[in-house]
Design an enzyme around this catalytic site. Structure first.
Site, PDB file in Angstrom:
ATOM      1  N   GLY A 135       0.842  -1.195   0.000  1.00  0.00           N
ATOM      2  CA  GLY A 135       0.000   0.000   0.000  1.00  0.00           C
ATOM      3  C   GLY A 135       0.871   1.236   0.000  1.00  0.00           C
ATOM      4  CB  ALA A 136       0.988   4.197  -2.193  1.00  0.00           C
ATOM      5  CG  ASN A 153      -5.168   2.073  -7.663  1.00  0.00           C
ATOM      6  OD1 ASN A 153      -4.476   2.203  -6.664  1.00  0.00           O
ATOM      7  ND2 ASN A 153      -6.349   1.482  -7.637  1.00  0.00           N
ATOM      8  CE  LYS A 154      -2.322  -4.036  -6.739  1.00  0.00           C
ATOM      9  NZ  LYS A 154      -0.923  -4.485  -6.889  1.00  0.00           N
ATOM     10  CG  ASP A 187      -0.050   2.055  -5.941  1.00  0.00           C
ATOM     11  OD1 ASP A 187      -1.205   1.736  -6.265  1.00  0.00           O
ATOM     12  OD2 ASP A 187       0.569   1.527  -5.002  1.00  0.00           O
ATOM     13  CD  GLN A 229      -3.107  -7.106  -3.420  1.00  0.00           C
ATOM     14  OE1 GLN A 229      -3.738  -7.895  -4.123  1.00  0.00           O
ATOM     15  NE2 GLN A 229      -1.960  -6.571  -3.819  1.00  0.00           N
TER      16      GLN A 229
END
Ligand SMILES: CSC[C@H]1O[C@H](OP(=O)(O)O)[C@H](O)[C@@H]1O
Length: 350
Positions: A47-48, A239-240, A229, A188
């Site tokens: 997680g950033a 992002n993811k 991120d 996640q």
């Protein structure tokens, strides 16, 4: 619960090992930078924002392990900063702690603790702003929020970011449900977001990633809320993996698509999404689920950890300072319909 912390005794960086959740709660005590870099790369911590906190504590660990040889610390800090390429807060946290090196190990540790404290303050402001905007965009009542990956405290520090905004709505009685995409390959969503929502007593359901766009298209979602991120200077959002397809579906269906992230995630040194280094991870994550092979051994794999969503598909990037919305150009793609932008404009600053 200690998610990312520092122990003065050994000294050591102490991490909740997120690979063990939801079935086991286990902590790692890392006494070397090598062990921390390995833990970051294995997503024991992830997680950033939490990578930024872990990075800062990692530099504090290096400073404590080299009290008489501070010249060795910058190289250790750089190894930490480069452990994963996409999340900008990792490098920011490491370098912020490193900047206090001349004042000694205790000062480096104090700065690392300030990084963690700042994350909590930033998250509180950003999640409040996002919850206010979501309510303005959907004044009819409780919202059905869809999200991907994990953006609660496990990823982002106290208060979380995107999931934190959903939990703010829950606190206000304005959350109908969170639809959590499981988030292959490392799950996640299934492992961490569901765990956090259940602990909070928030209504939720889990879905496979490819059901996310279908849920949006069939009127089951009032807003998509995700983390980031790295955000390029032009607003493109890394992002993811699995975020871009949700943004496309949301744009086509006129469903608001919000990104909730600390202002520091917006990186002036990354001009556009084309300049984002997207981490590609190993094939083993895709060749199995939970240790069970799902395909023929040795099958070639494409395993990007993130994707990039063009800013034009984003309703607003919400930080502690602002709700940043793209200018709707007259020739914007027809799929990007107005999503009650009058309500957004009331919350948006350029
Ligand atoms: C914005 S922090 C949460 C963010 O981090 C996740 O990636 P990973 O689990 O690989 O660290 C994902 O991109 C989330 O949006």
């Amino acid at each position: 619960m200690r998610i990312v912390d520092f122990s003065d005794e050994d000294p050591a960086v102490v991490l909740l090992d997120q690979r063990a959740l939801p079935h086991r709660t286990e902590h790692l005590r890392l006494t070397t930078v090598d062990a921390l870099v390995d833990a970051i790369r294995a997503l024991a911590v992830r997680g950033a924002p939490n990578l930024g906190i872990a990075g800062a504590f990692g530099v504090a660990l290096a400073a404590h392990r080299h009290p008489d040889d501070p010249a060795a610390v910058p190289a250790e800090a750089e190894r930490i900063a480069r452990a994963r390429p996409t999340a900008v807060p990792l490098a920011l946290g490491a370098r912020r702690a490193l900047a206090r090196l001349d004042d000694g190990p205790a000062a480096v540790l104090a700065e690392a603790r300030a990084v963690a404290a700042d994350a909590a303050r930033v998250n509180a402001a950003a999640t409040t702003r996002a919850a206010d905007l979501l309510s303005a965009l959907h004044p009819d009542g409780p919202l059905r929020v869809l999200t991907v990956c994990n953006t609660g405290e496990l990823a982002c520090g106290v208060g979380g970011t995107a999931l934190g905004a959903a939990l703010r709505l829950h606190e206000r009685g304005m959350l109908s449900e969170v639809l959590a995409c499981e988030t292959r390959p490392l799950l996640q969503g299934a492992r961490l977001t569901v765990w956090e929502l259940a602990r909070a007593g928030a209504p939720h359901r889990l879905c496979v990633d490819s059901a996310g766009p279908a849920a949006i298209a069939t009127g089951r979602v009032d807003a998509v809320v995700v983390g980031a991120d790295r955000i390029a200077a032009n607003g493109d959002v890394a992002n993811k993996i699995g975020t871009y397809m949700l943004a496309c579906a949301a744009a086509r269906s006129g469903v608001p698509f919000l990104v909730v992230a600390p202002e520091e995630t917006i990186d002036a040194h990354t001009a556009t999404g084309d300049d984002v280094v997207v981490e590609e991870r190993g094939p083993e994550e895709v060749l199995e689920v939970g240790g069970v092979p799902t395909t023929s051994p040795g099958t070639p794999v494409f395993n990007p950890a993130f994707d990039v969503t063009p800013f034009e598909l984003v309703t607003a990037v919400v930080t502690e300072d602002r709700a940043w919305s793209p200018r709707r150009e007259p020739n914007a793609p027809s799929a990007v319909r107005e999503t009650r932008h009058d309500a957004v404009r009331r919350h948006v600053s350029r």
